[in-house]
Scaffold this active site. Structure first.
Site, PDB file in Angstrom:
ATOM      1  N   HIS A  39      13.730  -4.177   5.775  1.00  0.00           N
ATOM      2  CA  HIS A  39      12.810  -3.587   6.867  1.00  0.00           C
ATOM      3  C   HIS A  39      13.191  -4.619   7.996  1.00  0.00           C
ATOM      4  O   HIS A  39      12.829  -5.713   8.198  1.00  0.00           O
ATOM      5  CB  HIS A  39      11.528  -3.978   6.334  1.00  0.00           C
ATOM      6  CG  HIS A  39      11.161  -3.511   5.157  1.00  0.00           C
ATOM      7  ND1 HIS A  39      11.582  -3.373   3.721  1.00  0.00           N
ATOM      8  CD2 HIS A  39      10.133  -2.289   5.193  1.00  0.00           C
ATOM      9  CE1 HIS A  39      10.936  -2.542   3.212  1.00  0.00           C
ATOM     10  NE2 HIS A  39      10.101  -1.806   4.028  1.00  0.00           N
ATOM     11  N   HIS A 283      11.025   0.182  11.051  1.00  0.00           N
ATOM     12  CA  HIS A 283      10.310  -0.436  10.195  1.00  0.00           C
ATOM     13  C   HIS A 283      11.218  -0.591   8.828  1.00  0.00           C
ATOM     14  O   HIS A 283      11.065  -1.720   8.481  1.00  0.00           O
ATOM     15  CB  HIS A 283       8.955   0.600  10.029  1.00  0.00           C
ATOM     16  CG  HIS A 283       8.136   0.081   8.695  1.00  0.00           C
ATOM     17  ND1 HIS A 283       7.270  -1.091   8.688  1.00  0.00           N
ATOM     18  CD2 HIS A 283       8.098   0.363   7.254  1.00  0.00           C
ATOM     19  CE1 HIS A 283       6.825  -1.347   7.665  1.00  0.00           C
ATOM     20  NE2 HIS A 283       7.275  -0.465   6.884  1.00  0.00           N
ATOM     21  N   SER A 406     -25.367 -12.153 -15.896  1.00  0.00           N
ATOM     22  CA  SER A 406     -24.789 -11.277 -16.654  1.00  0.00           C
ATOM     23  C   SER A 406     -23.672 -11.446 -17.331  1.00  0.00           C
ATOM     24  O   SER A 406     -23.436 -11.584 -18.740  1.00  0.00           O
ATOM     25  CB  SER A 406     -24.782  -9.733 -16.136  1.00  0.00           C
ATOM     26  OG  SER A 406     -26.157  -9.122 -15.726  1.00  0.00           O
ATOM     27  N   GLU A 437     -14.279  -7.631  -6.588  1.00  0.00           N
ATOM     28  CA  GLU A 437     -13.540  -7.791  -7.895  1.00  0.00           C
ATOM     29  C   GLU A 437     -12.192  -8.064  -7.346  1.00  0.00           C
ATOM     30  O   GLU A 437     -11.348  -8.934  -7.846  1.00  0.00           O
ATOM     31  CB  GLU A 437     -13.918  -6.768  -8.672  1.00  0.00           C
ATOM     32  CG  GLU A 437     -15.143  -6.534  -9.217  1.00  0.00           C
ATOM     33  CD  GLU A 437     -16.098  -5.784  -8.613  1.00  0.00           C
ATOM     34  OE1 GLU A 437     -16.998  -5.364  -9.080  1.00  0.00           O
ATOM     35  OE2 GLU A 437     -15.659  -5.435  -7.334  1.00  0.00           O
ATOM     36  N   HIS A 499     -20.217   2.874 -16.858  1.00  0.00           N
ATOM     37  CA  HIS A 499     -20.081   1.550 -17.031  1.00  0.00           C
ATOM     38  C   HIS A 499     -19.687   1.169 -18.281  1.00  0.00           C
ATOM     39  O   HIS A 499     -19.704  -0.114 -18.883  1.00  0.00           O
ATOM     40  CB  HIS A 499     -21.700   0.936 -16.823  1.00  0.00           C
ATOM     41  CG  HIS A 499     -21.794   0.797 -15.398  1.00  0.00           C
ATOM     42  ND1 HIS A 499     -21.654   1.777 -14.465  1.00  0.00           N
ATOM     43  CD2 HIS A 499     -22.622  -0.412 -14.661  1.00  0.00           C
ATOM     44  CE1 HIS A 499     -22.274   1.090 -13.254  1.00  0.00           C
ATOM     45  NE2 HIS A 499     -22.521  -0.022 -13.465  1.00  0.00           N
TER      46      HIS A 499
END
Length: 704
Positions: A39, A283, A406, A437, A499
């Site tokens: 690159h 690029h 939890s 997350e 879930h």
């Protein structure tokens, strides 16, 4: 000389710097042409930024890449790796011009993207866009934690633990969502240790960035709570100049501001290549020999020469070695003064550096008494263990992705990083990562890279999918982080299939270098923590139940040794007829099934296997004592995709698992409807025993 001197930079840009910068660009072009891939665009246009950092701004010692007092550099746009490799070579790190000539080749210390542990001076493995950025946020947070843990009272800029994290990123990094997650949290926590340079070149692989990226980036970062600036290398009339003077002024302003800083550097990709500059073609592919020669001509270099580094250039850039030696010596003095002033903290620092644990640390382990009525969710056992160990192990720190109550990935009563940024002088160790997350996973990696601390982060197991890129990079770098994943099965119940993790455990076990630990009761959970605290060579996924589980094991040193082996004999008759293997919440099923089978006269062995990876790392003789070959009748049980277990049960064995998504109903009902029950384990054992007997009969008939 005090630490504050590092900010009193007085330098001038001269012809030597111009010449060295030209050589930097030529070396990148030569390396990419020789490799036949790479690159070049960003390696050309952004070279002034990395040159300025390595030669004028950052405090580093090329003779000692791991010097604790150094600033950190992260090339988040890792595809432009020559930006960093050329500066490492010119500054005097253990990277040679021959290494540049072997870029992207087998065994080279200059791989296609920067890799931690491969190239001296590379702090973190980068390449997947956005990942380096988010990891750098974790590195900045780690710098804050170590400072407040070891030298909280020292004024800013005077501590041996003060350092900055400098990041170079691209449009692609800022388009990836994980950089937004991390940037938002960095602003919230006020991580002034972080300075980011954004290469605003307005070009991506497909063409102009405005095909998909038109927002006001600096306005976004200002809204995050960052200090923002813009430096124009690209002027309105089309003229282009390497405005290192403006860039350095921007860096000084960034360093003086208590917020994290974003500096947009408006560049023309591929400059000064006469034909490729400003094009998407610059690029990600070599420019070709003609364009390379033309570019060298523009730079005032010999178009026919390759990998040419004049001695006067090398002498000029290798002055970084002398600066590094001076910085290092000054830091040693400040460090000794700190040691004299803070002997207890110095002892802690030495212990953390050596990765030793304090005497008697196991005494804090909260074992649970084994009684008929005892039932504890493994997430609860984990939380109590974390809290108990944390009192004596300050290296433990982390938090949860908005699920602390939890996941129990928390230490009640400990101080939290908050909206005031966790300013120096306040020893905080808990982080509200928010619902981020992926960023949490990468930040944990960055938090661990100094090797002083052991970070943890928690969320539900089903959301480990959001973290997958972070988990892979943690394993790739052997980062000793603990991913706490709770709510581990269809036992989640009424929340339904979105879930309920089914395929996640088997999928995570395919990640090389990741230890996946799924304890079967509270005491195995405590033992698992004891084992992973002593291990520093890999990330761990600790998979825990929401529902309460019976206590099946007796806590203590023997259990720690058994869990350390990954799989062990929990209970066995002499000369067993069948082996029942259980893990996690399903261990209780095989324990009950064994009792039922014994009532029928079947001799059983119960094997608990909390960690397949640890078990497979044992020698063959140990594995054979746990799973003797002569016992072909076997059953393995896990409430998830069953693929892991066929290697352990053989052709005559049975696996009870779930090869479909879950449903919304109470957890116990789902286990019953999906056939993950004691009755099904007993039936599977009978089937395996019958199959083994039939096979023996066939062999006997053939011999007859």
């Amino acid at each position: 000389m005090t630490q504050t001197a590092r900010y009193d930079r007085s330098w001038h840009w001269d012809e030597g710097d111009d010449r060295a910068l030209a050589v930097t660009r030529a070396l990148s072009l030569d390396a990419i042409e020789t490799a036949g891939s790479g690159h070049p665009g960003t390696a050309l246009s952004l070279a002034p930024v990395t040159y300025l950092l390595y030669q004028k701004v950052m405090r580093h010692d090329p003779a000692d890449p791991d010097w604790p007092g150094r600033d950190r550099f992260v090339l988040s746009c890792g595809h432009a790796s020559l930006l960093q490799y050329t500066q490492l070579f010119l500054s005097g790190y253990a990277v040679t011009v021959e290494d540049l000539a072997h870029t992207r080749r087998w065994g080279s210390v200059t791989p296609g993207h920067p890799e931690r542990g491969v190239t001296p001076g590379v702090e973190v493995s980068t390449g997947p866009l956005g990942s380096g950025f988010a990891t750098a946020v974790g590195m900045a947070l780690g710098a804050r934690r170590e400072r407040t843990l070891l030298d909280p009272e020292a004024p800013a800029g005077t501590s041996p633990f003060d350092h900055r994290v400098y990041v170079v990123c691209s449009d692609g990094d800022l388009e990836e969502g994980v950089s937004s997650e991390a940037s938002s949290l960095a602003g919230t926590l006020g991580l002034g240790e972080l300075v980011v340079f954004w290469d605003d070149n307005q070009i991506s692989i497909d063409g102009p960035t405005d095909l998909s990226f038109r927002e006001d980036v600096l306005a976004r970062y200002e809204a995050y709570g960052w200090h923002v600036q813009r430096v124009e290398f690209r002027s309105l009339d089309g003229e282009y100049a390497d405005r290192v003077d403006l860039l350095d002024e921007a860096v000084r302003r960034a360093e003086a501001d208590p917020r994290p800083s974003m500096i947009a550097v408006a560049t023309t990709i591929g400059w000064p290549a006469p034909h490729a500059a400003g094009t998407a073609a610059a690029h990600g592919a070599p420019l070709g020999p003609d364009e390379v020669a033309a570019t060298k001509h523009v730079l005032g270099l010999d178009p026919a020469a390759s990998f040419e580094v004049p001695q006067q250039v090398l002498r000029h850039t290798r002055e970084a070695l002398e600066r590094g030696r001076t910085w290092h010596e000054d830091w040693d003095q400040v460090m000794q003064q700190w040691r004299d002033r803070e002997p207890e903290r110095a002892a802690l620092y030495d212990r953390l550096r050596s990765r030793h644990l304090p005497d008697g640390w196991r005494d804090a382990l909260p074992w649970v008494e084994q009684t008929e009525s005892a039932a504890v969710a493994t997430r609860a056992a984990s939380g109590k263990t974390l809290t108990a160990l944390g009192r004596g192990l300050p290296e433990l720190w982390g938090g949860s992705a908005d699920l602390a109550d939890s996941t129990k990935a928390w230490m009640p009563g400990e101080a939290e990083f908050g909206t005031d940024g966790g300013a120096p002088g306040l020893d905080r160790r808990l982080i509200h990562f928010g619902i981020r997350e992926f960023a949490m996973g990468l930040m944990l990696v960055g938090m661990s890279l100094s090797d002083l601390t052991r970070p943890f982060g928690g969320t539900y197991l089903v959301f480990s999918d959001y973290m997958r890129g972070a988990v892979r990079l943690a394993a790739l770098q052997a980062a000793p982080v603990v991913f706490i994943w709770t709510h581990d099965s269809i036992g989640v119940g009424e929340d339904g299939p979105t879930h309920q993790p089914v395929e996640q455990i088997a999928s995570l076990r395919t990640v090389p270098g990741l230890d996946v630990v799924r304890p079967g009761d509270a005491n195995e959970t405590v033992a698992a923590w004891a084992v992973l605290i002593e291990r520093h060579s890999a990330p761990t996924g600790l998979i825990l139940s929401r529902q309460a589980l019976p206590v099946l094991t007796e806590g203590g040193a023997d259990l720690i040794d058994q869990v350390r082996r990954g799989g062990y004999v929990l209970d066995s008759d002499e000369e067993p007829d069948v082996i029942l293997i259980g893990t996690g919440s399903e261990l209780q099923l095989v324990v009950r099934a064994a009792q039922r089978l014994r009532d029928e006269g079947v001799r059983c062995r119960v094997v608990s296997m909390p960690c397949v990876e640890w078990f497979l790392a044992q020698d063959e003789s140990y594995r054979a004592t746990v799973l003797p070959r002569r016992v072909a009748a076997r059953v393995a049980v896990e409430a998830g995709v069953p693929d892991t277990w066929y290697r352990f049960v053989g052709t005559e064995g049975e696996v009870i698992g779930i090869d479909h998504f879950g449903a919304s109903a109470p957890g116990p009902e789902l286990f019953e409807r999906f056939g993950v029950t004691t009755d099904h384990v007993v039936a599977a054992a009978r089937t395996s025993l019958r199959r083994v007997a039939e096979q023996a009969d066939r062999r006997s008939t053939r011999r007859g």
